[in-house]
Design an enzyme around this catalytic site. Structure first.
Site, PDB file in Angstrom:
ATOM      1  CB  CYS B 163       4.875  -8.175  -4.626  1.00 38.17           C
ATOM      2  SG  CYS B 163       3.703  -9.358  -5.336  1.00 38.17           S
ATOM      3  CG  HIS B 301       8.427  -4.515  -8.092  1.00 45.29           C
ATOM      4  ND1 HIS B 301       8.542  -5.480  -7.113  1.00 45.29           N
ATOM      5  CD2 HIS B 301       7.145  -4.602  -8.548  1.00 45.29           C
ATOM      6  CE1 HIS B 301       7.387  -6.115  -6.992  1.00 45.29           C
ATOM      7  NE2 HIS B 301       6.531  -5.611  -7.846  1.00 45.29           N
ATOM      8  CD  GLU B 312      10.761  -0.827 -10.746  1.00 49.63           C
ATOM      9  OE1 GLU B 312      10.328  -1.846 -11.331  1.00 49.63           O
ATOM     10  OE2 GLU B 312      11.550  -0.863  -9.788  1.00 49.63           O
ATOM     11  CE  LYS B 333       9.924  -9.282  -8.427  1.00 55.04           C
ATOM     12  NZ  LYS B 333      10.502  -7.987  -7.998  1.00 55.04           N
ATOM     13  CG  HIS B 338       7.061 -11.366  -8.634  1.00 62.27           C
ATOM     14  ND1 HIS B 338       7.558 -11.142  -7.365  1.00 62.27           N
ATOM     15  CD2 HIS B 338       6.121 -10.411  -8.837  1.00 62.27           C
ATOM     16  CE1 HIS B 338       6.939 -10.097  -6.841  1.00 62.27           C
ATOM     17  NE2 HIS B 338       6.059  -9.637  -7.708  1.00 62.27           N
ATOM     18  CG  PHE B 397      -1.560  -7.202  -6.452  1.00 65.70           C
ATOM     19  CD1 PHE B 397      -1.020  -6.477  -7.499  1.00 65.70           C
ATOM     20  CD2 PHE B 397      -1.935  -8.515  -6.694  1.00 65.70           C
ATOM     21  CE1 PHE B 397      -0.843  -7.045  -8.758  1.00 65.70           C
ATOM     22  CE2 PHE B 397      -1.761  -9.088  -7.950  1.00 65.70           C
ATOM     23  CZ  PHE B 397      -1.218  -8.362  -8.978  1.00 65.70           C
TER      24      PHE B 397
END
Lengths: 83, 411
Positions: B163, B301, B312, B333, B338, B397
């Site tokens: 991502c 994010h 975050e 998002k 996403h 990830f």
């Protein structure tokens, strides 16, 4: 596979070539060479051979496939195998 | 003197629609792009909602043969690049072609082709696997196709960093221009992951929202009732140019790329750490030669997963201290879902458009703020406010993090 008339096979091959190579059917003549005239690359040819195998229930060896240069070659191949 | 890098065009294909008009306007109006999945019957899956691209006809951008030979993630990249070049008013002529590069990333690659060919092999044997399987599946082929299509002969690259993939693409591409290896870079990301096997995989991780009965309300970053992210698809491409090159052709400049930072959590395959994002944002500020108080907006994010949004938030507090409470942060998002490897691309585009237009897009669905998420997330409605400098965060990830800093262009 039932007996297919030559005209039927010609129609099917042209249709297949048109859809795989993204060309209108009327741009495809029997003399058209896949690479020179129809813009195919080596990967397109592999896929075309696979599609012919599926459509006509034949198995085309790599060696035979190399001799299929034009639309007419493809049609002849199917006609011979059908006998 | 250091070569400066500016953004002169953006191309957006998002669940809100194809083209900048639909995507950016939709984002500013707070329109949700999440619906029940329409491209296949999702009824066997736990999650049956996603942000699909439904209005794109690839025939508008590619000829039928190329469409048949390529995976949707490639088609999105080509289409978004065409839109971005149009937006920038840039034609890649033979003269400039060697100095125009492509850096179009994807977190996964051609999953549709992968899925189809594995099924084909399983059902009919190895001789039925398409010769286009490999070229439509490998993740760098979007960048390859874009290079071929638009005759860009400079660097051609791709980061497959989940991502964070397209944030890395934009950051790395900007550095390529900065060090003189290209004058123009087509940079961003693309993803077409909305397929049964991907949804099943993320479902098994318990990462996706299952709010199937309320798709519009499913992506709710920083909200107490969030229950996972919602998958989206599309592409976000930026045209980056060296400043003098852009000036010479009198290009409109949206913003300047002033900082890029990356870091690793070195912690867990999927769970985030606190210090990874902290070091990432700090490095970005250092690269941009900014103090924390200089930042006017963060495009977060903000995935809408329980873990990310708290983590975050903590990371932002760690970097920005008490200023964190005055700093507007939003997660687009909440509307797009996403887009995985394309998320950094579309969000960088939203960030530069926010700077250019003086509008901060909102976080929608923030109805019941999580007590652990107590910052200003610009809830519900966009804010008209002139901002000078902004950050965009992307975390992936594998513990990989990227942040980008942009500044409003004032000459």
């Amino acid at each position: 596979m039932g007996i297919q008339h030559e005209q039927e096979i010609v129609g099917k091959v042209k249709k297949m070539v048109a859809s795989q190579l993204g060309k209108p059917e009327d741009e495809i003549s029997l003399e058209s060479a896949f690479i020179e005239d129809l813009g195919a690359d080596s990967l397109d040819l592999v896929e075309l051979v696979m599609a012919m195998e599926d459509e006509f229930g034949v198995e085309i060896s790599d060696e035979d496939a190399q001799r299929i240069i034009t639309v007419q070659d493809a049609i002849n191949y199917v006609l011979e195998r059908r006998k | 003197m250091k070569r400066r890098v500016v953004v002169t065009g953006v191309g957006l294909i998002t669940p809100l629609g194809t083209g900048n008009e639909k995507s950016w306007k939709g984002i500013c109006e707070g329109i949700p792009g999440i619906r029940r999945i329409q491209k296949f019957d999702p009824s066997v899956l736990k999650t049956q909602i996603a942000g699909e691209v439904l209005d794109l006809d690839p025939v508008d951008f590619m000829d039928p043969k190329e469409i048949r030979r390529s995976d949707p993630f490639i088609q999105y990249a080509v289409a978004a690049t065409q839109l971005a070049l149009n937006d920038a008013g840039l034609e890649i002529t033979e003269d400039i072609s060697p100095d125009v590069g492509t850096f179009v990333s994807s977190g996964i690659g051609g999953l549709d082709s992968f899925q189809k060919n594995v099924i084909e092999m399983h059902e009919r044997g190895p001789s039925r696997v398409s010769p286009f399987f490999i070229p439509s599946m490998i993740a760098n082929m979007a960048s390859g196709y874009v290079s071929i299509f638009f005759h860009a002969k400079g660097p051609n690259c791709c980061t497959t960093t989940a991502c964070a993939a397209s944030a890395h693409a934009i950051g790395d591409a900007a550095k390529i221009i900065e060090r003189g290896d290209a004058d123009v870079m087509i940079a961003g990301g693309t993803e077409a992951p909305i397929l049964p096997v991907a949804i099943a995989g993320f479902n098994s991780m318990k990462a996706l929202s299952t709010r199937n009965e309320e798709p519009h309300r499913a992506s709710r970053p920083f909200d107490k009732e969030r229950d996972g992210f919602v998958m989206g698809e599309g592409a976000g491409i930026l045209i980056l140019e060296e400043l003098e090159f852009a000036k010479k052709r009198r290009a409109r400049v949206y913003a300047e790329v002033i900082g890029y930072g990356m870091s690793s959590d070195a912690y867990h395959i999927t769970s985030p750490s606190l210090d990874g994002p902290v070091r990432c944002m700090r490095r970005t500020l250092r690269d941009a030669q900014l103090n924390p108080e200089d930042i006017d907006y963060i495009n977060a994010h903000g995935t809408s997963t329980p873990q990310n949004d708290v983590n975050e938030t903590r990371a932002v507090k760690e970097v920005f201290n008490s200023y964190a409470y005055k700093l507007p942060i939003s997660s687009t998002k909440s509307m797009t879902g996403h887009l995985l490897g394309a998320a950094g691309g579309i969000e960088a585009a939203f960030t530069v458009l926010a700077l250019y237009n003086g509008i901060i897009p909102p976080t929608i669905n923030l109805d019941y703020p999580d007590p652990d998420c107590d910052l200003d997330y610009v809830p519900h409605e966009a804010r008209d406010i002139k901002i000078k400098t902004a950050l965009s965060n992307s975390f992936g990830f594998g513990g990989t993090n990227a942040s980008l800093a942009f500044r409003r262009f004032e000459g």
